[in-house]
Write an enzyme that holds these catalytic residues in place. Sequence first.
Site: not given
Length: 374
Positions: A79, A104, A113, A234, A241, A317
């Site tokens: 707003e 709010c 707001c 893993d 990235r 997993g």
Amino acid sequence: METNRIKCSVFFPAYLTKSDQVFKMMEAIHKIYMRRALSLAKQGCLHVSPNPRVGCVIVHKGKIIGEGYHTAYGTPHAEVNAIEQLKDKQLLKESDLYVSLEPCAHHGKTPPCADLLIAHSVPRVYIAALDPNPKVAGKGVEKLQSNGCQVEVGLLEKEAIEVNKRFFCFHQKKRPYIILKWAQTLDGFLDRNEPNTANRQDYWITNTVLRCKVHQWRAEEDAVLVGANTLIYDNPQLNVRYCAGKDPVRITWLDRETDRGLHFFDNSIPTLVFNTFREEQCGNIYFCKLSKDQSPARAIMDQLYTMNIQSVLIEGGQRTLQQFLDLNLWDEAHVLVGDMCFGGGLPAPRLPFEPDLIENKDGNKILWYQNQTL
């Protein structure tokens, strides 16, 4: 999810009658402006958490004169940004304001707001959905109405809740929004072998397009979680990235000592290690002790709620994914399907219903699931 509804009349210019034809015409016009507000709200998806995604449009005599969205946590709300576009603030006294979530009514990082709209004498406000945060939850509407503002709630409410599904889940279910993700072969396997098999080789099941997609998903969520076997065997980085965006908080359940040379322990990202034997902070790494009396999945989600983490992407997993499925503790599943077959190995989890959507990506697929039992 549903919100409490407030009965408000649709506003018509004095020269129009409330016939069905006019009602439908006015409703269609209102929806155009609210759809624009929802479109704006989505632009804040990467940076506003734990705040909701909110967009705002200001209309004066049928013309949009200001619009804005919440760009980042701690910065001005939608707003405010919309109103700041106006050179002549006096026009607000003759304007309609469309906002995707209830303004709010409390002081947080920024002032309320609702007070701003009252100060500028905005006469009419259209709100897509009430804010589920107990600090707001209808108080913004009450404040506006008590100061002479006409308010309508519920315009494109379903779409507005979808935009902020993480925020609504967090406040209504008292837990983060949970997305399961895994990659599997055409014949339904996660891996050629069990995770702890000696001399196992690394390989990709899916193509580059889907690998980039996973990084986009990470950037959109507050946290990413993997189980101990995935972490150890893993050695994932679990950062962003291959696209722009923030790194999620990294999380695991690890109830034993392990190699501190893993990427997970490189201190580059806030990292949570849930366990049952110690409570400690080492730089960016937080060891969080949990009780042995509760399932790790539920206990971790309870703790993440207290930490104000509103969404988590669970990347595996198999055992970790299956635990969340067995507990029915999930909201979405994104299943990536490559174009290869293993003929055997570690089987992928199975979902009890068909996907809501199948998307083709250069010979690979994404199967999109919503938890239909919630």
